[in-house]
Design a protein around this motif. Structure first.
Motif, mmCIF file in Angstrom:
data_model
loop_
_atom_site.group_PDB
_atom_site.id
_atom_site.type_symbol
_atom_site.label_atom_id
_atom_site.label_comp_id
_atom_site.label_asym_id
_atom_site.label_seq_id
_atom_site.Cartn_x
_atom_site.Cartn_y
_atom_site.Cartn_z
ATOM 1 N N ARG A 299 0.870 -1.042 0.136
ATOM 2 C CA ARG A 299 0.128 0.034 0.079
ATOM 3 C C ARG A 299 0.914 1.212 0.009
ATOM 4 O O ARG A 299 1.803 1.246 0.621
ATOM 5 C CB ARG A 299 -0.897 0.089 1.263
ATOM 6 N N ALA A 300 0.472 2.360 -0.863
ATOM 7 C CA ALA A 300 1.180 3.398 -0.924
ATOM 8 C C ALA A 300 0.403 4.609 -0.916
ATOM 9 O O ALA A 300 -0.860 4.819 -1.286
ATOM 10 C CB ALA A 300 1.973 3.498 -2.330
ATOM 11 N N ALA A 301 1.056 5.683 -0.538
ATOM 12 C CA ALA A 301 0.319 7.093 -0.202
ATOM 13 C C ALA A 301 -0.082 7.570 -1.733
ATOM 14 O O ALA A 301 -1.094 7.970 -1.801
ATOM 15 C CB ALA A 301 1.090 8.016 0.659
ATOM 16 N N ARG A 302 0.881 7.489 -2.632
ATOM 17 C CA ARG A 302 0.938 7.984 -3.778
ATOM 18 C C ARG A 302 1.365 7.123 -4.933
ATOM 19 O O ARG A 302 2.472 6.340 -4.515
ATOM 20 C CB ARG A 302 1.343 9.496 -4.200
ATOM 21 N N GLY A 303 0.793 6.922 -6.059
ATOM 22 C CA GLY A 303 1.509 6.271 -7.016
ATOM 23 C C GLY A 303 1.156 6.727 -8.612
ATOM 24 O O GLY A 303 -0.218 7.383 -8.543
ATOM 25 N N ASP A 304 1.866 6.743 -9.595
ATOM 26 C CA ASP A 304 1.464 6.746 -10.741
ATOM 27 C C ASP A 304 1.320 5.557 -11.893
ATOM 28 O O ASP A 304 1.234 4.430 -11.240
ATOM 29 C CB ASP A 304 2.685 7.909 -11.480
ATOM 30 N N ARG A 305 0.868 6.092 -12.936
ATOM 31 C CA ARG A 305 0.296 4.816 -13.787
ATOM 32 C C ARG A 305 1.634 3.938 -14.104
ATOM 33 O O ARG A 305 1.265 2.790 -14.622
ATOM 34 C CB ARG A 305 -0.190 5.559 -15.024
ATOM 35 N N HIS A 306 2.845 4.377 -13.847
ATOM 36 C CA HIS A 306 4.022 3.497 -14.311
ATOM 37 C C HIS A 306 4.448 2.826 -12.956
ATOM 38 O O HIS A 306 5.411 2.011 -13.218
ATOM 39 C CB HIS A 306 5.120 4.526 -14.718
ATOM 40 N N GLY A 307 3.607 2.838 -12.074
ATOM 41 C CA GLY A 307 3.832 2.117 -10.914
ATOM 42 C C GLY A 307 5.074 2.865 -9.692
ATOM 43 O O GLY A 307 5.136 2.180 -8.943
ATOM 44 N N ASN A 308 5.594 3.848 -10.063
ATOM 45 C CA ASN A 308 6.429 4.806 -9.162
ATOM 46 C C ASN A 308 5.561 5.117 -7.915
ATOM 47 O O ASN A 308 4.429 5.494 -7.878
ATOM 48 C CB ASN A 308 6.787 5.753 -9.695
ATOM 49 N N LEU A 309 6.280 4.791 -6.656
ATOM 50 C CA LEU A 309 5.274 4.705 -5.296
ATOM 51 C C LEU A 309 6.126 5.789 -4.345
ATOM 52 O O LEU A 309 7.327 5.678 -4.356
ATOM 53 C CB LEU A 309 5.101 3.370 -4.772
ATOM 54 N N VAL A 310 5.195 6.206 -3.761
ATOM 55 C CA VAL A 310 5.495 6.958 -2.353
ATOM 56 C C VAL A 310 4.887 6.581 -1.230
ATOM 57 O O VAL A 310 3.620 6.486 -1.250
ATOM 58 C CB VAL A 310 5.477 8.537 -2.853
ATOM 59 N N PHE A 311 5.487 6.136 -0.043
ATOM 60 C CA PHE A 311 4.747 5.799 1.016
ATOM 61 C C PHE A 311 4.978 6.808 1.883
ATOM 62 O O PHE A 311 5.765 7.631 2.202
ATOM 63 C CB PHE A 311 5.764 4.457 1.420
ATOM 64 N N GLY A 312 3.725 6.973 2.944
ATOM 65 C CA GLY A 312 3.502 7.898 3.916
ATOM 66 C C GLY A 312 4.128 7.563 5.081
ATOM 67 O O GLY A 312 3.758 6.489 5.958
ATOM 68 N N LYS A 313 5.066 8.246 5.668
ATOM 69 C CA LYS A 313 5.487 8.177 7.103
ATOM 70 C C LYS A 313 5.773 6.791 7.387
ATOM 71 O O LYS A 313 6.695 6.057 6.645
ATOM 72 C CB LYS A 313 4.498 8.899 8.069
ATOM 73 N N SER A 314 5.236 6.231 8.402
ATOM 74 C CA SER A 314 5.510 4.728 9.057
ATOM 75 C C SER A 314 5.267 3.592 8.128
ATOM 76 O O SER A 314 5.618 2.460 8.402
ATOM 77 C CB SER A 314 5.065 4.763 10.271
ATOM 78 N N SER A 315 4.288 4.110 7.182
ATOM 79 C CA SER A 315 3.944 2.985 6.350
ATOM 80 C C SER A 315 4.882 2.580 5.185
ATOM 81 O O SER A 315 5.097 1.564 4.660
ATOM 82 C CB SER A 315 2.693 3.234 5.507
ATOM 83 N N ARG A 316 6.223 3.590 5.204
ATOM 84 C CA ARG A 316 7.338 3.214 4.762
ATOM 85 C C ARG A 316 8.129 2.290 5.519
ATOM 86 O O ARG A 316 9.206 2.743 5.774
ATOM 87 C CB ARG A 316 7.996 4.747 4.337
ATOM 88 N N ASN A 317 7.495 1.230 5.907
ATOM 89 C CA ASN A 317 8.409 0.182 6.706
ATOM 90 C C ASN A 317 8.742 -1.031 5.988
ATOM 91 O O ASN A 317 9.625 -1.044 5.475
ATOM 92 C CB ASN A 317 7.597 -0.138 8.037
ATOM 93 N N PHE A 318 7.875 -1.838 5.699
ATOM 94 C CA PHE A 318 8.170 -3.133 4.891
ATOM 95 C C PHE A 318 7.590 -3.063 3.635
ATOM 96 O O PHE A 318 7.745 -4.002 2.801
ATOM 97 C CB PHE A 318 7.621 -4.262 5.687
ATOM 98 N N ASN A 319 6.856 -2.223 3.399
ATOM 99 C CA ASN A 319 6.096 -2.119 1.994
ATOM 100 C C ASN A 319 7.415 -1.927 0.806
ATOM 101 O O ASN A 319 7.013 -2.733 -0.008
ATOM 102 C CB ASN A 319 5.290 -0.809 1.945
ATOM 103 N N PRO A 320 8.177 -1.125 0.866
ATOM 104 C CA PRO A 320 9.085 -1.235 -0.214
ATOM 105 C C PRO A 320 10.075 -2.334 -0.304
ATOM 106 O O PRO A 320 10.318 -2.849 -1.725
ATOM 107 C CB PRO A 320 10.389 0.167 0.178
ATOM 108 N N LEU A 321 10.149 -3.143 0.851
ATOM 109 C CA LEU A 321 10.752 -4.184 0.788
ATOM 110 C C LEU A 321 10.026 -5.503 0.264
ATOM 111 O O LEU A 321 10.639 -6.185 -0.555
ATOM 112 C CB LEU A 321 11.677 -4.611 1.919
ATOM 113 N N ALA A 322 8.881 -5.429 0.695
ATOM 114 C CA ALA A 322 7.877 -6.514 0.182
ATOM 115 C C ALA A 322 7.637 -6.277 -1.349
ATOM 116 O O ALA A 322 7.740 -7.484 -2.031
ATOM 117 C CB ALA A 322 6.631 -6.505 0.897
#
Length: 251
Positions: free
Chosen positions: A173-196
């Motif tokens: 789950r990401a806070a923002r994302g574009d149609r190409h799949g680039n993602l930005v994670f909000g605050k503490s949600s940038r924990n295991f999300n990029p790694l997973a």
């Protein structure tokens, strides 16, 4: 290049019984709830899950756990999830518990194409020596224990060999994302999300805000779209649905 899928159900439609899932989030933060609900609705079973924990309260992976859909968990934290603890002790589920930093690095390594790495975490314990209960027999005995791992000396310090993790799918789950799949994670949600996301062969991201390519500055991208195959835009109601695990107030 447009990776947007209309619905969560369509995004997970090719998951099958027995697949492995890397799932982002920690507690109630950054959990891909809509994708997990879609997997549940699909009815798949015998899932091998890699995630820091296995859901909290009645949300996230707890939905699949309570339905008996998960057969194995690789994680770091059982916490207050009583159903997770019950299934583990009853021998209904296999659990590989590893240090949290090791889990993070195993996911990252898998995503980077690194098959294994050495770490000092766990040296001198059952993490390295083996014997950790992976599955109980339901009567207090151990039906399956962890194997011993290779330990090697580097410059007078011992390190244990850990394998990188790759999974069939990843749900994040990401806070923002574009149609190409680039993602930005909000605050503490940038924990295991990029790694997973890096560990999944097919990575599916639910995003709270979908924007057009170019709207996210390159320096602001937390995860490049090369790691993401499908993007699902959440509704405003879904994006705003964020629970609090333990509400704390003071005078």
């Amino acid at each position: 290049m447009d990776k947007v899928v209309a619905t969560a159900a369509e995004a997970v439609a090719d998951t099958r019984d027995g697949v492995s899932l890397a799932v982002g989030g920690f507690g109630l933060s950054g959990v891909p709830n809509e994708l997990i609900k879609a997997v549940y609705a699909l009815g798949v079973r015998d899932l091998a899950v890699v995630s820091n924990n296995c859901g909290a309260l009645d949300s996230g992976l707890a939905v699949l756990l309570a339905a008996g859909r998960i057969s194995r968990v690789t994680g770091s934290y059982i916490g207050a999830n009583q159903e997770f603890a019950r299934q583990y002790l009853a021998g209904e589920i296999e659990v590989e518990m590893i240090p949290q930093g090791t889990l993070a690095e195993r996911l990252r390594a898998g995503g980077c194409g690194i098959p294994a790495f050495y770490t000092p975490a766990g040296v001198g314990t059952q993490v390295a020596e083996g014997g950790l209960p992976w599955r109980y027999d339901g009567e207090g005995g151990v039906a399956l224990a962890s194997p011993a791992k290779e330990v090697r000396d580097f410059d007078g310090t011992e390190y244990v060999l850990e394998r990188g993790i790759r999974t069939d799918f990843a749900l994040v789950r990401a806070a923002r994302g574009d149609r190409h799949g680039n993602l930005v994670f909000g605050k503490s949600s940038r924990n295991f999300n990029p790694l997973a996301a890096m560990a999944g062969r097919v990575t599916i991201a639910e995003v709270e805000e979908l924007v057009e390519p170019g709207e996210i500055p390159p320096d602001a991208v937390h995860l490049p779209g090369i790691f993401v195959q499908r993007v699902v835009a959440l509704t405003p109601e879904q994006a705003a649905d964020k629970g609090i695990e333990k509400r704390t107030v003071r005078r």
